[in-house]
Scaffold this motif. Structure first.
Motif, mmCIF file in Angstrom:
data_model
loop_
_atom_site.group_PDB
_atom_site.id
_atom_site.type_symbol
_atom_site.label_atom_id
_atom_site.label_comp_id
_atom_site.label_asym_id
_atom_site.label_seq_id
_atom_site.Cartn_x
_atom_site.Cartn_y
_atom_site.Cartn_z
ATOM 1 N N ASP A 47 5.347 -7.781 -16.205
ATOM 2 C CA ASP A 47 5.450 -8.605 -15.005
ATOM 3 C C ASP A 47 5.210 -10.055 -15.364
ATOM 4 O O ASP A 47 4.120 -10.576 -15.238
ATOM 5 C CB ASP A 47 4.460 -8.140 -13.944
ATOM 6 C CG ASP A 47 4.731 -8.766 -12.583
ATOM 7 O OD1 ASP A 47 5.592 -9.666 -12.503
ATOM 8 O OD2 ASP A 47 4.100 -8.361 -11.615
ATOM 9 N N LEU A 53 -1.050 -7.354 -8.701
ATOM 10 C CA LEU A 53 -0.845 -5.924 -8.506
ATOM 11 C C LEU A 53 -1.842 -5.437 -7.463
ATOM 12 O O LEU A 53 -2.876 -6.070 -7.244
ATOM 13 C CB LEU A 53 -1.063 -5.172 -9.818
ATOM 14 C CG LEU A 53 -0.181 -5.601 -10.989
ATOM 15 C CD1 LEU A 53 -0.567 -4.836 -12.248
ATOM 16 C CD2 LEU A 53 1.291 -5.379 -10.662
ATOM 17 N N TYR A 76 -1.461 0.917 -0.107
ATOM 18 C CA TYR A 76 -0.155 0.829 0.543
ATOM 19 C C TYR A 76 0.196 2.226 1.043
ATOM 20 O O TYR A 76 0.148 3.180 0.267
ATOM 21 C CB TYR A 76 0.823 0.313 -0.509
ATOM 22 C CG TYR A 76 2.291 0.387 -0.212
ATOM 23 C CD1 TYR A 76 2.811 0.094 1.030
ATOM 24 C CD2 TYR A 76 3.190 0.708 -1.234
ATOM 25 C CE1 TYR A 76 4.180 0.126 1.263
ATOM 26 C CE2 TYR A 76 4.552 0.738 -1.022
ATOM 27 C CZ TYR A 76 5.041 0.450 0.234
ATOM 28 O OH TYR A 76 6.388 0.470 0.459
ATOM 29 N N THR A 126 14.069 -4.967 -1.063
ATOM 30 C CA THR A 126 14.894 -5.218 -2.246
ATOM 31 C C THR A 126 16.029 -6.194 -1.970
ATOM 32 O O THR A 126 16.564 -6.805 -2.888
ATOM 33 C CB THR A 126 15.478 -3.901 -2.802
ATOM 34 O OG1 THR A 126 16.116 -3.198 -1.728
ATOM 35 C CG2 THR A 126 14.404 -3.025 -3.407
ATOM 36 N N THR A 171 9.306 -4.240 -1.914
ATOM 37 C CA THR A 171 8.982 -4.682 -3.269
ATOM 38 C C THR A 171 7.680 -5.474 -3.345
ATOM 39 O O THR A 171 6.975 -5.388 -4.338
ATOM 40 C CB THR A 171 10.107 -5.561 -3.847
ATOM 41 O OG1 THR A 171 10.307 -6.681 -2.983
ATOM 42 C CG2 THR A 171 11.399 -4.779 -3.974
ATOM 43 N N GLN A 172 7.365 -6.284 -2.298
ATOM 44 C CA GLN A 172 6.193 -7.154 -2.374
ATOM 45 C C GLN A 172 5.522 -7.342 -1.025
ATOM 46 O O GLN A 172 6.162 -7.242 0.023
ATOM 47 C CB GLN A 172 6.582 -8.540 -2.903
ATOM 48 C CG GLN A 172 7.033 -8.523 -4.338
ATOM 49 C CD GLN A 172 7.444 -9.901 -4.813
ATOM 50 O OE1 GLN A 172 7.957 -10.711 -4.048
ATOM 51 N NE2 GLN A 172 7.226 -10.167 -6.081
ATOM 52 N N ARG A 185 2.759 -7.059 -5.962
ATOM 53 C CA ARG A 185 3.879 -6.151 -6.184
ATOM 54 C C ARG A 185 3.535 -4.787 -5.594
ATOM 55 O O ARG A 185 2.436 -4.270 -5.800
ATOM 56 C CB ARG A 185 4.160 -6.012 -7.679
ATOM 57 C CG ARG A 185 5.426 -5.214 -7.965
ATOM 58 C CD ARG A 185 5.768 -5.205 -9.418
ATOM 59 N NE ARG A 185 4.783 -4.406 -10.132
ATOM 60 C CZ ARG A 185 4.586 -4.445 -11.437
ATOM 61 N NH1 ARG A 185 5.284 -5.269 -12.181
ATOM 62 N NH2 ARG A 185 3.705 -3.683 -12.006
ATOM 63 N N GLN A 187 4.342 -0.847 -5.504
ATOM 64 C CA GLN A 187 5.003 0.256 -6.182
ATOM 65 C C GLN A 187 5.190 1.324 -5.133
ATOM 66 O O GLN A 187 4.340 1.520 -4.271
ATOM 67 C CB GLN A 187 4.152 0.767 -7.330
ATOM 68 C CG GLN A 187 3.983 -0.286 -8.413
ATOM 69 C CD GLN A 187 3.067 0.189 -9.523
ATOM 70 O OE1 GLN A 187 2.322 1.134 -9.373
ATOM 71 N NE2 GLN A 187 3.120 -0.503 -10.644
ATOM 72 N N ALA A 188 6.298 2.023 -5.191
ATOM 73 C CA ALA A 188 6.579 3.036 -4.184
ATOM 74 C C ALA A 188 5.462 4.067 -4.137
ATOM 75 O O ALA A 188 5.031 4.566 -5.175
ATOM 76 C CB ALA A 188 7.902 3.716 -4.497
#
Length: 192
Positions: A47, A53, A76, A126, A171-172, A185, A187-188
């Protein structure tokens, strides 16, 4: 006389030094958090953009002198599931949308109160489209974050909610709390 003056100066310096340490130290519960500054976020080699993160604590300056906030995005959830309470209407996103949640922790590490007015948060997908925070009720993972003024040394935690299209991949997460915008960031999460 000279000894008294020297002792007085030494005590003044000691008091000032301990005051500065207290302002920057945070609370015992956040003692393990390693703050990073927006301009110098340490990242893994993958990154290179300097995006934080989930779990990273970022120190932010406010709009006024003495305003300094440490902010972390710690979790998240996608989707964010509302809590159903008897007699209380459930807040739902519009048709074709889903609700997601970002858990944040805020600690005022400055020397003055931190005013939340003008604070903005959003997530991006995205396609680069922004989705601002929405007001919503309690979700199964916890309570929403609520604050207007955060006194020096005070902290608050909770969930921010966002309504995004069903098909959007996020994404963010972004926070604009004063002089700079910080991004984390996303992450799924595990499959829905």
């Amino acid at each position: 006389m000279m000894r008294r003056k020297a002792l007085s100066i030494l005590l003044s310096v000691s008091v000032l030094g301990s005051g500065l340490t207290a302002c920057q130290g945070g609370s015992a519960e956040n003692a393990d958090a390693k703050p990073v500054h927006p301009a110098a976020i340490a990242r893994p080699a993958g990154d290179a953009r300097g995006t934080a993160l989930l779990g990273d604590a970022v120190d932010l300056g406010g709009r006024a002198s003495g305003e300094h906030l440490r902010m972390s995005a710690t979790a998240y959830v996608d989707p964010a599931v509302p809590v159903r309470k008897t007699g209380v209407p459930v807040s739902r996103p519009a048709e074709g949308m889903r609700r997601v949640g970002i858990r944040v922790a805020l600690l005022n590490v400055g020397g003055s109160s931190y005013d939340a007015s003008g604070t903005q948060t959003w997530v991006t997908d995205t396609a680069g489209k922004r989705h601002p925070a929405v007001s919503g009720g309690e979700i199964t993972t916890g309570l929403p974050v609520k604050w207007n003024i955060l006194a020096a040394g005070e902290s608050v935690e909770g969930w921010l909610l966002f309504d995004v299209p069903e098909s959007a991949a996020l994404t963010q997460f972004h926070g604009d709390l004063g002089k700079s915008v910080v991004e984390w960031r996303l992450q799924a999460p595990p499959s829905r």
